[in-house]
Write a protein that holds these residues in place. Structure first.
Motif, PDB file in Angstrom:
ATOM      1  N   GLY A   1       0.805  -1.219   0.000  1.00 44.53           N
ATOM      2  CA  GLY A   1       0.000   0.000   0.000  1.00 44.53           C
ATOM      3  C   GLY A   1       0.837   1.268   0.000  1.00 44.53           C
ATOM      4  N   ALA A   2       2.116   1.158  -0.415  1.00 38.01           N
ATOM      5  CA  ALA A   2       2.962   2.362  -0.494  1.00 38.01           C
ATOM      6  C   ALA A   2       2.946   2.855  -1.933  1.00 38.01           C
ATOM      7  CB  ALA A   2       4.387   2.035  -0.074  1.00 38.01           C
ATOM      8  N   SER A   3       3.262   4.143  -2.131  1.00 35.68           N
ATOM      9  CA  SER A   3       3.287   4.629  -3.501  1.00 35.68           C
ATOM     10  C   SER A   3       4.461   3.974  -4.218  1.00 35.68           C
ATOM     11  CB  SER A   3       3.410   6.145  -3.528  1.00 35.68           C
ATOM     12  OG  SER A   3       4.562   6.507  -2.830  1.00 35.68           O
ATOM     13  N   GLN A   4       4.401   3.913  -5.528  1.00 34.46           N
ATOM     14  CA  GLN A   4       5.425   3.232  -6.319  1.00 34.46           C
ATOM     15  C   GLN A   4       6.806   3.820  -6.028  1.00 34.46           C
ATOM     16  OE1 GLN A   4       5.002   0.570  -8.251  1.00 34.46           O
ATOM     17  NE2 GLN A   4       2.862   0.495  -7.637  1.00 34.46           N
ATOM     18  N   ASN A   5       7.852   3.033  -6.357  1.00 39.43           N
ATOM     19  CA  ASN A   5       9.197   3.448  -5.949  1.00 39.43           C
ATOM     20  C   ASN A   5       9.476   4.909  -6.296  1.00 39.43           C
ATOM     21  OD1 ASN A   5      10.998   3.887  -8.327  1.00 39.43           O
ATOM     22  ND2 ASN A   5      10.130   1.908  -8.889  1.00 39.43           N
ATOM     23  N   GLN A   6      10.117   5.545  -5.340  1.00 46.03           N
ATOM     24  CA  GLN A   6      10.385   6.959  -5.545  1.00 46.03           C
ATOM     25  C   GLN A   6      11.860   7.116  -5.859  1.00 46.03           C
ATOM     26  OE1 GLN A   6       9.387   8.532  -1.729  1.00 46.03           O
ATOM     27  NE2 GLN A   6       7.561   7.274  -1.680  1.00 46.03           N
ATOM     28  N   ILE A   7      12.138   7.599  -7.065  1.00 51.78           N
ATOM     29  CA  ILE A   7      13.521   7.864  -7.424  1.00 51.78           C
ATOM     30  C   ILE A   7      13.882   9.225  -6.834  1.00 51.78           C
ATOM     31  CG2 ILE A   7      15.000   8.443  -9.367  1.00 51.78           C
ATOM     32  CD1 ILE A   7      14.527   5.686  -9.955  1.00 51.78           C
ATOM     33  N   ILE A   8      14.886   9.225  -5.991  1.00 51.96           N
ATOM     34  CA  ILE A   8      15.304  10.478  -5.367  1.00 51.96           C
ATOM     35  C   ILE A   8      16.560  10.942  -6.086  1.00 51.96           C
ATOM     36  CG2 ILE A   8      16.036  11.569  -3.201  1.00 51.96           C
ATOM     37  CD1 ILE A   8      13.158  10.401  -3.218  1.00 51.96           C
ATOM     38  N   LEU A   9      16.526  12.143  -6.622  1.00 51.54           N
ATOM     39  CA  LEU A   9      17.690  12.648  -7.344  1.00 51.54           C
ATOM     40  C   LEU A   9      18.712  13.212  -6.366  1.00 51.54           C
ATOM     41  CD1 LEU A   9      16.105  14.427 -10.443  1.00 51.54           C
ATOM     42  CD2 LEU A   9      17.100  12.145 -10.308  1.00 51.54           C
ATOM     43  N   THR A  10      19.940  12.738  -6.499  1.00 52.64           N
ATOM     44  CA  THR A  10      21.054  13.234  -5.677  1.00 52.64           C
ATOM     45  C   THR A  10      22.259  13.414  -6.596  1.00 52.64           C
ATOM     46  OG1 THR A  10      22.072  11.098  -5.232  1.00 52.64           O
ATOM     47  CG2 THR A  10      20.262  11.751  -3.780  1.00 52.64           C
ATOM     48  N   ALA A  11      23.369  13.843  -6.015  1.00 54.00           N
ATOM     49  CA  ALA A  11      24.590  14.039  -6.822  1.00 54.00           C
ATOM     50  C   ALA A  11      25.112  12.716  -7.383  1.00 54.00           C
ATOM     51  CB  ALA A  11      25.659  14.715  -5.977  1.00 54.00           C
ATOM     52  N   ARG A  12      24.593  11.600  -6.891  1.00 52.98           N
ATOM     53  CA  ARG A  12      25.036  10.303  -7.417  1.00 52.98           C
ATOM     54  C   ARG A  12      24.108   9.763  -8.502  1.00 52.98           C
ATOM     55  NH1 ARG A  12      25.646  11.032  -2.585  1.00 52.98           N
ATOM     56  NH2 ARG A  12      23.672  10.089  -1.986  1.00 52.98           N
ATOM     57  N   SER A  13      23.073  10.518  -8.836  1.00 55.74           N
ATOM     58  CA  SER A  13      22.124  10.058  -9.863  1.00 55.74           C
ATOM     59  C   SER A  13      22.734  10.187 -11.246  1.00 55.74           C
ATOM     60  CB  SER A  13      20.846  10.891  -9.814  1.00 55.74           C
ATOM     61  OG  SER A  13      20.212  10.740  -8.573  1.00 55.74           O
ATOM     62  N   GLY A  14      22.289   9.321 -12.131  1.00 52.87           N
ATOM     63  CA  GLY A  14      22.793   9.350 -13.507  1.00 52.87           C
ATOM     64  C   GLY A  14      21.822  10.057 -14.446  1.00 52.87           C
ATOM     65  N   LYS A  15      22.210  10.073 -15.739  1.00 47.80           N
ATOM     66  CA  LYS A  15      21.399  10.787 -16.741  1.00 47.80           C
ATOM     67  C   LYS A  15      20.020  10.164 -16.930  1.00 47.80           C
ATOM     68  CE  LYS A  15      25.113  12.037 -19.497  1.00 47.80           C
ATOM     69  NZ  LYS A  15      25.870  11.774 -20.705  1.00 47.80           N
ATOM     70  N   HIS A  16      19.981   8.822 -16.808  1.00 47.97           N
ATOM     71  CA  HIS A  16      18.701   8.127 -16.995  1.00 47.97           C
ATOM     72  C   HIS A  16      17.672   8.595 -15.985  1.00 47.97           C
ATOM     73  CE1 HIS A  16      20.165   4.978 -19.698  1.00 47.97           C
ATOM     74  NE2 HIS A  16      18.880   4.780 -19.902  1.00 47.97           N
ATOM     75  N   ALA A  17      18.125   8.698 -14.740  1.00 50.17           N
ATOM     76  CA  ALA A  17      17.209   9.091 -13.657  1.00 50.17           C
ATOM     77  C   ALA A  17      16.754  10.533 -13.867  1.00 50.17           C
ATOM     78  CB  ALA A  17      17.886   8.931 -12.311  1.00 50.17           C
ATOM     79  N   LEU A  18      17.690  11.401 -14.272  1.00 53.36           N
ATOM     80  CA  LEU A  18      17.323  12.800 -14.508  1.00 53.36           C
ATOM     81  C   LEU A  18      16.271  12.879 -15.621  1.00 53.36           C
ATOM     82  CD1 LEU A  18      17.710  15.842 -14.098  1.00 53.36           C
ATOM     83  CD2 LEU A  18      19.575  15.759 -15.769  1.00 53.36           C
ATOM     84  N   ARG A  19      16.517  12.139 -16.707  1.00 54.36           N
ATOM     85  CA  ARG A  19      15.574  12.169 -17.834  1.00 54.36           C
ATOM     86  C   ARG A  19      14.197  11.668 -17.399  1.00 54.36           C
ATOM     87  NH1 ARG A  19      14.286   8.524 -21.768  1.00 54.36           N
ATOM     88  NH2 ARG A  19      13.704   9.393 -23.795  1.00 54.36           N
ATOM     89  N   HIS A  20      14.177  10.582 -16.596  1.00 54.28           N
ATOM     90  CA  HIS A  20      12.920  10.006 -16.117  1.00 54.28           C
ATOM     91  C   HIS A  20      12.132  11.040 -15.305  1.00 54.28           C
ATOM     92  CE1 HIS A  20      10.250   6.923 -14.416  1.00 54.28           C
ATOM     93  NE2 HIS A  20      10.447   7.514 -13.255  1.00 54.28           N
ATOM     94  N   LYS A  21      12.820  11.717 -14.407  1.00 53.61           N
ATOM     95  CA  LYS A  21      12.154  12.712 -13.547  1.00 53.61           C
ATOM     96  C   LYS A  21      11.634  13.870 -14.380  1.00 53.61           C
ATOM     97  CE  LYS A  21      11.693  12.741  -9.043  1.00 53.61           C
ATOM     98  NZ  LYS A  21      10.374  12.337  -8.556  1.00 53.61           N
ATOM     99  N   LEU A  22      12.456  14.308 -15.357  1.00 49.64           N
ATOM    100  CA  LEU A  22      12.030  15.433 -16.192  1.00 49.64           C
ATOM    101  C   LEU A  22      10.797  15.049 -17.007  1.00 49.64           C
ATOM    102  CD1 LEU A  22      15.504  16.824 -17.378  1.00 49.64           C
ATOM    103  CD2 LEU A  22      13.922  17.853 -15.728  1.00 49.64           C
ATOM    104  N   PHE A  23      10.759  13.808 -17.492  1.00 47.82           N
ATOM    105  CA  PHE A  23       9.583  13.334 -18.232  1.00 47.82           C
ATOM    106  C   PHE A  23       8.359  13.360 -17.327  1.00 47.82           C
ATOM    107  CE2 PHE A  23      10.035  11.354 -22.533  1.00 47.82           C
ATOM    108  CZ  PHE A  23      11.262  11.949 -22.839  1.00 47.82           C
ATOM    109  N   GLU A  24       8.538  12.923 -16.071  1.00 47.24           N
ATOM    110  CA  GLU A  24       7.422  12.932 -15.110  1.00 47.24           C
ATOM    111  C   GLU A  24       6.876  14.344 -14.926  1.00 47.24           C
ATOM    112  OE1 GLU A  24       7.931   9.352 -11.856  1.00 47.24           O
ATOM    113  OE2 GLU A  24       8.267  11.402 -11.219  1.00 47.24           O
ATOM    114  N   LEU A  25       7.781  15.329 -15.016  1.00 39.87           N
ATOM    115  CA  LEU A  25       7.367  16.725 -14.814  1.00 39.87           C
ATOM    116  C   LEU A  25       6.895  17.371 -16.118  1.00 39.87           C
ATOM    117  CD1 LEU A  25      10.176  17.969 -12.380  1.00 39.87           C
ATOM    118  CD2 LEU A  25       7.830  17.366 -11.811  1.00 39.87           C
ATOM    119  N   GLY A  26       6.886  16.613 -17.184  1.00 38.27           N
ATOM    120  CA  GLY A  26       6.328  17.123 -18.441  1.00 38.27           C
ATOM    121  C   GLY A  26       7.354  17.727 -19.386  1.00 38.27           C
TER     122      GLY A  26
END
Ligand code: KIV
Ligand code: ZN
Length: 384
Positions: free
Chosen positions: A319-344
């Motif tokens: 019953g938890a929300s789906q995995n939350q990718i947290i962006l930090t200085a250790r995040s890669g380009k894939h994660a950044l792109r994913h988050k930006l897509f989520e934000l439109g």
């Protein structure tokens, strides 16, 4: 499939935690949620310990349907009388009575001889049986007791009418293989054991309560006792949500029938934390705030390609929300792109390198990047 009974003692052993005092209304709220979670037995309190506890057990007995309602007593007739009085409105009441069985406790705390302890235990079980059919006997400090004495007292209380026998590791001293062995010993030695359910009750002083409980279930116990978020005396009790999800994840190894609605786990854990005021540690398995967060670049990349690469449980199951990718200085380009897509935003791949360079500069100065930081980043790169 064998039925496994979940016995929740958040409102009794859990409430014994330093710093927790719950009123009747709060206890009712937790009990209602425990029914939604699907536990089989709710230990509502220890009626003789205070008028508040008596009142709580009484109100829970009156108002909570869909689970066995249990009250704790010492091996004292007056405790049992009061407990029975508090439980009298329950659809399915259970009296949980018992006494310490280790040499240390019998000699230094009770000042009783082993034979006297057996007599007292049998007398109390018989007295409890005059009020209700369902009587659980706890052998306090069973793990540190003499095995032959333990087998004898269990045999006698079953003869006296105990329907469930509780084998606690009261001070959290066992290791998993030792605790599993103890349960096997009880199963193989107590002659009339088939007439009772074997229950296990572990404490977490050495950080092994969940592992010990799993070993006890593997060895043949069919009732598990614990609390939500593992709250309890000292280092706490077995965390029920951990055992639930361990069993859920390992159905082949532990083929039990469970009544539990796993999707209620997060709600139950949050409610208990909010009402008791005991925060959930960041890295607590299953319910900790970090339990489904992925911060390193390699893990984030894996999760985006296939969730199971770094997650053994789908957060939706609890019953938890789906995995939350947290962006930090250790995040890669894939994660950044994913988050930006989520934000439109829809950056082109050739723009991503520049964006990523600026992102890392911001991230180097912060623990975590929030949506607002990404909007600011994108505002400085117009055209997306
Ligand atoms: O830990 C313990 O032994 C107990 C008993 C009272 C069941 O909580
Ligand atoms: Zn306990």
């Amino acid at each position: 499939m064998k039925k496994l009974y979940f016995f929740d003692t958040t409102l009794r052993d859990g409430e014994q935690s330093l710093g927790i005092t719950l009123n009747v209304r709060q206890k009712l709220q937790i009990a209602e949620q425990l029914v939604r979670l699907g536990v089989d037995i709710i230990e509502a309190g220890f009626p003789v310990s205070s008028p508040g506890d008596y009142e709580a057990v009484k109100e829970i007995s009156k108002n909570i349907k869909g689970a066995v309602i249990c009250g704790l007593t010492r091996c004292v007739q007056a405790d049992i009388d009061l407990c029975a009085e508090a439980l009298k409105y329950a659809e399915n009441p259970r009296i949980h009575t018992g006494i310490a069985v280790s040499d240390l406790h019998m000699e230094k705390k009770l000042h009783l001889k082993p034979e006297e302890v057996i007599d007292l235990a049998c007398a109390c079980v018989k007295h409890a049986k005059t009020y209700c059919h369902d009587v659980e006997f706890y052998a306090e400090d069973a793990f540190r007791s003499d095995r032959n004495f333990l087998a004898r007292i269990l045999q006698e209380v079953i003869k006296a009418g105990a329907t469930v026998i509780n084998i606690p590791d009261t001070v959290g001293y066992a290791t998993p293989w030792e605790f599993g062995e103890l349960i096997s010993f009880v199963k193989n030695t107590v002659e009339n054991i088939d007439q009772a359910i074997i229950s296990i009750h572990c404490h977490n002083d050495l950080g092994m309560a969940t592992a010990n409980s799993m070993a006890g279930l593997f060895a043949g116990a069919t009732q598990i006792e614990g609390t939500i978020n593992g709250i309890g005396e000292r280092a706490g009790n077995t965390s029920l949500e951990e055992v639930i999800m361990a069993l859920h994840s390992k159905k082949k190894e532990y083929p039990f029938a469970l009544n539990i609605h796993t999707r209620e786990i997060t709600a139950t854990s949050s409610l208990v934390s909010r009402i008791t005021g005991i925060p959930i540690p960041y890295h607590k398995p299953i319910v900790g705030p970090n339990a489904f967060k992925h911060a390193s670049g390699i893990h984030q990349d894996g999760i985006l390609k296939e969730r199971e690469t770094y997650e053994i449980i789908d957060p939706a199951t609890i019953g938890a929300s789906q995995n939350q990718i947290i962006l930090t200085a250790r995040s890669g380009k894939h994660a950044l792109r994913h988050k930006l897509f989520e934000l439109g935003y829809r950056p082109e791949s050739n723009q991503l390198d520049r964006l990523y360079g600026d992102f890392i500069q911001i991230a180097d100065q912060k623990n975590e990047i929030f949506d607002q930081d990404l909007h600011t980043l994108m505002n400085s790169h117009p055209g997306h």
